[in-house]
Design an enzyme around this catalytic site. Structure first.
Site: not given
Ligand code: NOJ
Length: 558
Positions: A99, A195, A249, A321-322
């Site tokens: 990541d 990210d 992302e 994970h989000d």
């Molecule tokens: C996206 C990540 O997947 C998430 O977990 C994170 O809180 C935010 N970006 C900030 O880095």
């Protein structure tokens, strides 16, 4: 196939290390645990791993606040252990993606510690400082600016206060990013998940955003910013030196804006992680919950499938994970096995590279904790405190149950034993009480488990050019309960039909399929012939058929 396209035939497993497997008995998942479990990952039938951040971090945002990009969090092990994991993964034929989080660092990163001291030190321009804040809100908590008394200025943080945004306009910062990439690529990793990469270039002057847009009021000034493609081109060059894959992302990205990263001379990303299909039961964030709409889900999927066809490549996912667990939102905990297996079929046969998030293959579901204080994720708590404040606490807690990222972060359920076999010690976070039924040991032994169904799907996909490269066509897009799509290559076609209903559904085949010999190749109910038009709750089927040359061409075009 060109070398840079190796990712097209693969599928990936995402590991959020803190909750995956504890190898050293301290209640926290680590790289010793990962090492032990790599055979499990391999046996699932995936071809690679994406590691959520494993770097030193004070965990304000569980690893997405990085204090050192070139080391390993002591909770997880050290660089030597990471190398062991990497070597073993490669021996097993698994690629490894890291990541890359470079929109921001932790405020405990050395660069920020220096930058905050004064306006004239070597790191003073590494971050975004202003005398006066603009009106932007942070996506995670309060306003996007925090005053730093030592320097007498405010710094920008789009996420938590402990995640200051880097100033990517500073060439030195971009050099740092490239050095970080080289550090991991030299070690042998195969690429990066990047990210919030569409946020790294901010509009000059940082103008005020629209005052009435909640949470993301500055978005038009930092999403796909003015220099984004120049910066991305620099990173691409580094990735190309190593044949590495780059997956961005893209929060709030549209498929149109994704194309500017994925195609043309500026092609800087191999794939973009879209959010559109994750908004089928909510507005902007899962906390603003709406009833699930299959039509919204399908139209997002088809928009990306159709727009990227022949031009680029999709990331396929339903969990990470989000997001809360997908069975609890798009499926049904009551029809747990049926909806878990149906959801697997709804996305694993689309065109793109599938990602499976740890525990998804077991059908892990949402956790419902009794009080907001038991939640670890900061966004669950800040949403609870700042949104829908007119609602009673019980209603807001229900929103947290439906939306929390913590549901994806409970310890992985390995066995029906103590602490779900995750650790010998009390785990850092609550184990979902359903672990006696939902766990890897039990599901490995049960032939018709969700786990074994995932294995079947992945194996089928890998063996078929039609499922890997075939064209995509959706049928009955306005049907509120049935998702039906075709994948077609040469004269082979697959028809996938998924019922998103808890009641039986009568399904009408598309006219061109009615007179064909359809071979049922996969179904999530045992003993089906595939001939009945009636689908049981959450039933999913995949048929294979031959098509003639002319209709194959029409289908490819369509
Ligand atoms: C996206 C990540 O997947 C998430 O977990 C994170 O809180 C935010 N970006 C900030 O880095």
């Amino acid at each position: 196939m060109e070398q840079a396209e190796w990712y097209k035939t693969l599928s990936f497993y995402q590991i959020w290390v803190r909750s995956f497997a504890d190898g050293n008995g301290d209640g926290i998942g680590d790289l010793y645990g990962v090492y032990e479990k790599l055979d499990y990952v391999k046996a699932l039938g995936v071809d690679g791993i994406w590691f959520s951040p494993v770097y030193p971090s004070p965990n304000a945002d569980y690893g997405y606040d990085i204090a050192d990009y070139c080391d390993i969090h002591p909770d997880f092990g050290d660089l030597a252990q990471f190398r062991r994991v990497l070597d073993k993964a490669h021996r097993l034929g698994l690629k490894v993606l890291m990541d890359l989080v470079v929109n921001h660092t932790s405020d405990e990163h050395r660069w920020f510690q220096e930058s905050r001291k004064s306006r004239d030190n070597p790191y003073s321009d590494y971050y975004i400082w202003r005398d006066e804040p603009n009106n932007w809100d942070s996506l995670f908590e309060g306003k996007a600016w925090e005053y730093e008394p030592m320097r007498g200025q405010c710094y920008l943080h789009l996420f938590t206060k402990k995640q200051p945004d880097l100033n990517m306009d500073n060439p030195k910062v971009r050099e740092e990013v490239k050095n970080i990439m080289r550090f991991w690529l030299d070690m042998g990793v195969d690429g990066f998940r990047e990210d919030v990469i569409n946020f790294i270039s901010k509009r000059e002057g940082l103008p005020d955003g629209l005052p009435f847009v909640p949470l993301a009021n500055g978005i038009m000034h930092y999403k796909d910013g003015p220099h984004i493609h120049e910066y991305m081109a620099e990173f691409r060059e580094v990735a190309n030196e190593y044949g590495a894959v780059q997956i961005g992302e893209g929060p709030m990205t549209t498929v149109r804006s994704a194309l500017s990263y994925l195609t043309g001379d500026t092609k800087s990303l191999d794939m973009m992680i879209s959010f559109d299909h994750m908004l089928a039961d909510c507005f902007m964030t899962e906390y603003v919950h709406l009833p699930f709409s299959l039509i919204r889900f399908k139209s997002a999927i088809s928009r990306w499938q159709n727009t990227l066809a022949g031009r680029s490549w999709n990331v396929l996912y339903l969990e990470n994970h989000d997001h809360p667990r997908v069975i609890s939102r798009y499926g049904s905990e009551r029809f747990w096995r049926e909806s878990g297996t149906m959801l697997a079929m709804s996305y694993l046969f689309l065109q793109g590279t599938p990602f499976i998030y740890q525990g998804q293959e077991l059908g892990m579901t949402n956790i419902r904790l009794n009080s907001i204080d038991q939640y670890m994720d900061l966004t669950s708590r800040t949403n609870y405190e700042r949104l829908f404040t007119f609602e009673p606490p019980s209603k807001r807690l229900k929103r947290v149950h439906d939306s929390s990222r913590d549901s994806a972060r409970t310890p992985m359920q390995w066995t029906a034993g103590k602490y779900a076999g995750f650790s010998a010690h009390r785990p850092w976070f609550t184990v979902n009480p359903n672990y006696k039924r939902v766990n890897a040991e039990r599901e490995t032994a049960e032939p018709d488990s969700i786990l074994n169904f995932y294995k079947k799907c992945l194996a089928l996909r890998k063996r078929s050019r039609a499922l890997l490269f075939g064209s995509y066509r959706e049928f009955c897009p306005l049907h509120p309960r049935i998702f039906m799509y075709e994948r077609c290559y040469g004269n082979t076609a697959y028809l996938v039909i998924c019922s998103f209903s808890s009641r039986p559904q009568e399904v009408t085949l598309p006219p061109e399929y009615r007179k064909k010999h359809l071979q049922l190749v996969l179904c999530n109910y045992d003993g089906r012939t595939g001939r009945s038009p009636e689908f049981a709750p959450y039933e999913a089927r995949m048929y294979r058929t031959r098509i003639y040359e002319s209709s194959a061409k029409a289908a490819q075009k369509g």
